[in-house]
Design an enzyme around this catalytic site. Sequence first.
Site, mmCIF file in Angstrom:
data_model
loop_
_atom_site.group_PDB
_atom_site.id
_atom_site.type_symbol
_atom_site.label_atom_id
_atom_site.label_comp_id
_atom_site.label_asym_id
_atom_site.label_seq_id
_atom_site.Cartn_x
_atom_site.Cartn_y
_atom_site.Cartn_z
ATOM 1 N N ARG A 59 48.042 -3.064 11.842
ATOM 2 C CA ARG A 59 47.472 -3.519 10.571
ATOM 3 C C ARG A 59 48.347 -3.115 9.397
ATOM 4 N NH1 ARG A 59 41.315 -1.999 12.425
ATOM 5 N NH2 ARG A 59 41.012 -3.989 13.511
ATOM 6 N N TYR A 92 43.990 -12.410 11.866
ATOM 7 C CA TYR A 92 44.319 -11.645 13.086
ATOM 8 C C TYR A 92 44.483 -10.132 12.833
ATOM 9 C CZ TYR A 92 49.448 -12.612 12.323
ATOM 10 O OH TYR A 92 50.715 -12.732 11.869
ATOM 11 N N GLU A 93 44.638 -9.414 13.910
ATOM 12 C CA GLU A 93 44.619 -7.945 13.911
ATOM 13 C C GLU A 93 43.343 -7.428 13.235
ATOM 14 O OE1 GLU A 93 47.911 -5.767 14.233
ATOM 15 O OE2 GLU A 93 49.214 -7.416 14.791
ATOM 16 N N GLY A 94 42.232 -8.070 13.544
ATOM 17 C CA GLY A 94 40.956 -7.711 12.923
ATOM 18 C C GLY A 94 40.781 -8.544 11.662
#
Lengths: 321, 257, 592
Positions: C264, C403-405
């Site tokens: 992140r 993406y990535e949460g």
Amino acid sequence: MSRVLVYVEHDGEAIRKGSRQALGVAASIGGAQVEALVIGKGAAGVAAKLGAYGVTKVHAVEYDGAYATGVWTGAAQSAAGDGDCLILASHTSFARDFAPRLGARLSCPQVSDIVELSGDLGGIEVKRPIFAGKAFETLKSEAGRLIVTLRPNAFAEPEAGGGGAPEINEIAVPEVPAALQTTVIEVLKPDTEEIDLTEADVIVSGGIGVGGPEGFDTLRPLQKTLGAALGSSRAAVLAGWISPDHQVGQTGKTVSPQLYIACGISGAIQHRAGMSSSKCIVAINKDPQAPIFEIADYGIVADLFKVVPAFNEAIAKIKAS
Amino acid sequence: MKIVVTIKQTFTTEAKIAVDGGAISDKGIKQIVNPYDEFAVEQAIKIKESGGAEEVVVLTIGPERAGEALRQCLAMGADAAFRVWDDSLAAPGAWDVYATVLAGALEKMKPWELLLAGWVAVDDNAAIVVQRAAETLGIPQVLVVNKLDVGDGKVTAVREMDGYREVVEAPLPALVTADKALNTPRYPTLPNIMKAKRKPLTVWTLEDIGVTAGSAGFTRTGLALPPAKTGAKIVEGEPEEAAVALADLLHTEAKVI
Amino acid sequence: MATVTTNRGAGFLLGRLDVEQQMTPEKLTAEQRMLRDTVRKFVDAEILPRMDELETLDIGLARELLQKTGELGLCMIDVPEEYEGLGLDFVSSIQGSEILSLGGGFLTAFSVQTGIGLMPMLYFGSDELKRKFLPGMASVELVSAYALTEAGSGSDALGAKTTADLSEDGESWVLNGTKQFITNGGFADVFTVFAQVDGRQFTAFLVERDTPGFTVGPEEHKLGIKSSSTTSLSFEDCRIPKGNIIGEVGQGGKIAVNVLNLGRLKLGISAIGSAKEALEVSVRYALERKQFGRAIAEFGMIREKIAEMASRIYAGESSMLRTSGNVQEAMHAGDEAGGASANSAMRTALREFNVECALEKVHGSEVQAYCVDEAIQIHGGYGFIEEYKVARTYRDARISRIYEGTNEINRMQIAGDVLKRAGKGALDMDAALSEAPGSEISDQFGALCDIAEQVDRTRAVARGIIKMIVEQSGGEGAKRGGDQELLQRLADIIIAIYALESAMGRAVQARRAGDTNADEFEAMTRVYAAGVAPGVRRNARETVALLTADGADEAAASEIAALAEPPAVNAIALRRVVAEAIIEREGRWFDC
């Protein structure tokens, strides 16, 4: 009264344009005694013509060989002698080569590629482009001996007048020690006899907008009509459409013609660096946003394949009348 | 064989030039190895890689920040670097002084057989200093070279002349200045960037190289940006009509035809 | 108010920044700057000229270019020397992530290779696994991928259905299930795959591409980052060696979360890189484009956009470097511990900064979204045409908030984690609360003391809200964790504090160091401060309104609301100053 020595470059008969411009600068210095240095085959014949430019004394070296750093530097050193002297030369590949070494031998300062000159020895002021023409510096020197090289086409060409025959001082070909000898093995002439970009009065130049190698064929008739040199942008060279010899710009040739016609060239800053000092710039481009229009004097927003042939015809008519 | 490459740190060629307080402002401008010098460095490393030289050394005249340019050359593959500086060298127009300093440093660095440099610096556009130093050092030169072979005690190079090329030979030691078609400079890999950190970078004062600077031949009295262009006069109309009108304008108004 | 000198996760909620300790772009080493140059040259020479081919999803080319980043050493920065890496610092490792953002979707392949594709192995793999795979992953002989998401579990990652069972002979793991949206799926050689052991113990495994029973699905057709490969994966009685387990059985959740932390942060940094590009392209366009006889860069509305873009980028960049510096220091401390505890210390370091990592992802991706959107707007009709680069930049940016949460999940993490720490007493919200914001601000903040006070006040707002929530939840902070709207507002206030304080700290340092950009840094800090203040006010008011309706102390609520009042500033004049500086340098203001 100051002494001005002009290095005069020639092809055995004719004097190079840049050298004529240098002679003009020399003559414009009030009360100067103008001398010239002529090296090469046919030096004597060239020397005889120089009276017309106000030259009163010519140092002539009759020399058969190709350009050699040591010969030119040695001859210039003899011609310059010991006293105060302003040495002028057009900023050609020869001058670029020997002038700095001459400066070391004479222990005098040098400045290169200038576009304006004023004053006289002891208080001379020159202006020259730096940062690829993005700025101009003015420099002053109080030296009594000085070497100055002039950007081709930055100075007006003088009218040849009717001066008397100059005094000729023949200089023997200087001896060059073996350790300093450069030998020309072969001269590689370009395939076609193109006009040299740096000295051309008119340049017709093509960029990515010409669409391919055959696109340059559209420019050729115009080039011929105008007696112009053919230029190109880096993008067209990178695309392999034309040889790098034609490249104008930061990593190509720097030019200052009277007229520069940019066809299908967007005008990236690197290109502009090489041609922005042209006297009159014409841009022909489909894209109204192309930055070239910012520095152009005249522009047509249209397809170059439609404009160029019609433009060529119109020019031919004007030339004929 | 040892090769010395002289380099200069310059602004990136995209830099916007601004004048501040009578000098060119370096505010916020990224500085790089002069692009033509980069060709020279690449060539030196290539010669070494092909077994033609044992050592490549880079030399610059410049203030402390020029050390970054030297580090880049070390990261490309040069073995050692030298920087000469004295605050008196900051003024422009001192090509004669720079040549004296350069010759002094090169004298101290002897023995070396080949001196390489870029043919011109993109900032001051002078193309004077290294040639002038070569004269002082008594070595021959081949300038603006796009092809270079070194061997048998000589260089064989293709040099650019006005509108043609020449194949030229010169005995070593010699100076060769690089043009853009000589090669494509590598960009340093990260492992080499880290290795460069451990390579020697020596700083010399003028005293160290036994040189007295003397006064410069020129002093700068003015600095200006080129006059702003107002933009093109756009010739309107159908392409063919516009072309005719343009030809007429160039003839009657601009008087260039 | 106390200055926080400890390098603790979420410590910025406790007290003031220790300015000198903050990492800034100006403190990059010569090597780090040279690394940036190398990456930039690589992008210019190798990626941009082939963008059209890449955008048609030429997998062979993508792999070739990824391998070239390997040759340059960009994928071995985080890998220790004993596994044939370079073992360099974290701040070095983010430089590539930022500059490769200029390569559009190619960045995604690189980010997986150096981020979530590599880190499970790097931080949790056994020595044997690491010896076998890490050197190849570092040199990019082995391309890696990370397989967490499934059709039914995206944000709810731990709800994955893929199973892993020990074979009868006890020698292999047998995987069954399907994964979805797997970046690099089309050409990766090794995959970190998450699966349930015994139906409920979430565990990570390493699967090699040529394993029987493992198949890669067709490429997805995406809205943006078209040059990256995205496929499904399926496992049908796929047998992998018993030793290919990463970490231990049941450790999968921890691995997934920890590696996502760094992923992140790197994503946030890449997003800022892309925003810088959008700014530069826009300013150059605005200088060229003429309307009504003038360059549009002369018009006030365009200038204000440019100032706002630049200021947000500046704040984002400042906070990214601050977090990266803190993470690096924590990792270094882990390294010092040495031996077997090194990895565990490293993992603790990753976990420690989960609030910061999540907020960088949210902030970076939203600065990027703002900038690419305004970039299109500045380009007008030309921005909508594919011929201009900004159209692709705009499309490529959209995934960053997903993406990535997703940014929603990350906001939950920011506020949720802070509440959890506060509930446990790990973040003491009582301490120093009694001190008035802005008290004892000395000349340590130079010309920016008023901004320091604004940061103080905003910090007090957040602390007040946190305290209220913890009290209402019976001291644990968990009860109101279900109020997503509340968490979102709290998260946004927290982001504002951190980013503004980072912007300020960098400007203060620049002034002290005599940096020539100090004037502009101060101006951008002020513009950013003026920009975030109204949002803080709204978020605070809406939050306390809900909390007081549910019985929170009204006096405290009105105190919070008062603290959240924006200071009166001449924001238009500030933006004009910033716009002038950015346009003066033709948008090439931030080095990249």
